[in-house]
Write a protein that holds these residues in place. Structure first.
Motif, PDB file in Angstrom:
ATOM      1  N   ASN A  44      59.339  37.675  -1.139  1.00 31.60           N
ATOM      2  CA  ASN A  44      58.767  36.598  -1.718  1.00 31.60           C
ATOM      3  C   ASN A  44      59.665  35.972  -2.784  1.00 31.60           C
ATOM      4  O   ASN A  44      58.955  35.412  -4.003  1.00 31.60           O
ATOM      5  CB  ASN A  44      57.557  37.236  -2.497  1.00 31.60           C
ATOM      6  CG  ASN A  44      56.740  37.943  -1.517  1.00 31.60           C
ATOM      7  OD1 ASN A  44      56.290  37.795  -0.442  1.00 31.60           O
ATOM      8  ND2 ASN A  44      56.304  39.330  -1.964  1.00 31.60           N
TER       9      ASN A  44
ATOM     10  N   GLN B  46      58.205  33.040  -5.476  1.00 28.70           N
ATOM     11  CA  GLN B  46      56.808  33.067  -5.667  1.00 28.70           C
ATOM     12  C   GLN B  46      56.732  34.119  -7.087  1.00 28.70           C
ATOM     13  O   GLN B  46      57.467  34.792  -7.488  1.00 28.70           O
ATOM     14  CB  GLN B  46      56.168  33.450  -4.533  1.00 28.70           C
ATOM     15  CG  GLN B  46      56.564  32.555  -3.387  1.00 28.70           C
ATOM     16  CD  GLN B  46      56.050  33.561  -2.086  1.00 28.70           C
ATOM     17  OE1 GLN B  46      54.757  33.834  -2.000  1.00 28.70           O
ATOM     18  NE2 GLN B  46      56.486  33.270  -1.005  1.00 28.70           N
ATOM     19  N   SER B  47      55.436  34.014  -7.457  1.00 29.88           N
ATOM     20  CA  SER B  47      55.049  34.664  -8.580  1.00 29.88           C
ATOM     21  C   SER B  47      54.926  36.283  -8.380  1.00 29.88           C
ATOM     22  O   SER B  47      55.361  37.149  -9.207  1.00 29.88           O
ATOM     23  CB  SER B  47      53.490  34.333  -9.153  1.00 29.88           C
ATOM     24  OG  SER B  47      52.630  34.498  -8.066  1.00 29.88           O
ATOM     25  N   ASN B  48      54.842  36.742  -7.063  1.00 26.50           N
ATOM     26  CA  ASN B  48      54.913  38.193  -6.663  1.00 26.50           C
ATOM     27  C   ASN B  48      56.249  38.526  -6.216  1.00 26.50           C
ATOM     28  O   ASN B  48      56.513  39.369  -5.379  1.00 26.50           O
ATOM     29  CB  ASN B  48      54.084  38.358  -5.826  1.00 26.50           C
ATOM     30  CG  ASN B  48      54.057  37.563  -4.179  1.00 26.50           C
ATOM     31  OD1 ASN B  48      54.633  36.733  -4.199  1.00 26.50           O
ATOM     32  ND2 ASN B  48      53.336  38.100  -3.400  1.00 26.50           N
TER      33      ASN B  48
ATOM     34  N   ALA C 285      59.768  40.344  -5.579  1.00 23.92           N
ATOM     35  CA  ALA C 285      60.152  41.838  -6.021  1.00 23.92           C
ATOM     36  C   ALA C 285      61.458  41.982  -5.395  1.00 23.92           C
ATOM     37  O   ALA C 285      61.713  41.653  -4.210  1.00 23.92           O
ATOM     38  CB  ALA C 285      58.954  42.562  -5.385  1.00 23.92           C
TER      39      ALA C 285
END
Length: 238
Positions: free
Chosen positions: A13, A16-18, A20
């Motif tokens: 991701n 993006q904010s997620n 990881a």
């Protein structure tokens, strides 16, 4: 050198904010002919690392050299050719084609590589099925075989292109104890007779203790990397 990883990182991701990161700077070298166990708790990054080693996923950072050549940045078509010519795969679930016989399943990689199954590929498949104890089951379909026999067909399929490395992801995880021991003994025999290198993902400390080297991943990092002979009895993954 068969495999050399330097500073390998994998993120999902991206941007993006997620976002990881699951692998955090992995350094690993594997010589030709090694028999290595890869262990670690769920979520430690084992499957991601195996997918990258198998050229099924791309790294985010770092370098991966396979037989001395960097695979970073290669186009998908080139990765496919290298995967076919260099790597064999054995999975927890055998993934045999149910409509194909044992012989046809084993010749499938040759068919995909050359567009046809040659007489040489057919002879090679027959030889391998004999080597894994299934000479009498050439024309049986998976539904006619036990779980252990199906996994033996999958092992023969992984070897039909003579890869220098086989990646085995929980190859005995779907078998009972007796069948598990038989299949693992077969992997060790193939290693001894053919010099094929194996990287075996397993949760079973009994099987890890029968490998030559143990690499343990914890939270996306290598927590230990030692010859099995120097270890105290292998503990279950934390």
């Amino acid at each position: 050198m068969l495999i050399e990883l330097q500073g390998l990182r994998k993120r999902y991701n991206l941007g993006q904010s997620n976002e990881a990161e699951v692998l955090h700077g992995i350094d690993l070298r594997v010589q030709r002919g090694e028999f290595l166990a890869l262990m670690g708790p769920s979520g430690s990054g084992k499957s991601t690392l195996l997918n990258i080693l198998g050229l099924l996923e791309r790294m985010t950072e770092g370098d991966y050299r396979l037989l001395g050549d960097s695979v970073r940045g290669l186009p998908d078509a080139e990765l496919t050719l290298r995967r076919r010519g260099t790597l064999g795969f054995v999975f927890q679930f055998h993934h045999l084609l149910p409509a194909f016989t044992a012989l046809e399943n084993v010749t499938l990689p040759a068919l995909m590589h050359a567009g046809r199954a040659s007489a040489q590929a057919d002879a090679r498949a027959r030889e391998l099925l004999d080597a894994v104890g299934l000479a009498a089951a050439l024309h049986k379909r998976p539904s006619e075989l036990s779980g252990g026999m199906q996994q033996r067909v999958a092992i023969a399929r992984a070897l039909v292109m003579d890869p220098p490395l086989v990646l085995a992801d929980e190859p005995t995880g779907n078998l009972d104890t007796a069948s598990s021991d038989d299949v693992f003994a077969l992997l060790r025999r193939i290693h001894a007779e053919r010099g094929t290198a194996f990287i075996v993902v397993t949760h079973d400390p009994r099987l890890a203790a029968r490998c030559d080297r143990l690499v343990e991943l914890v939270d996306g990092r290598i927590a230990r990397d030692e010859p099995v002979a120097q270890l105290s009895p292998v503990a279950p993954p934390r």
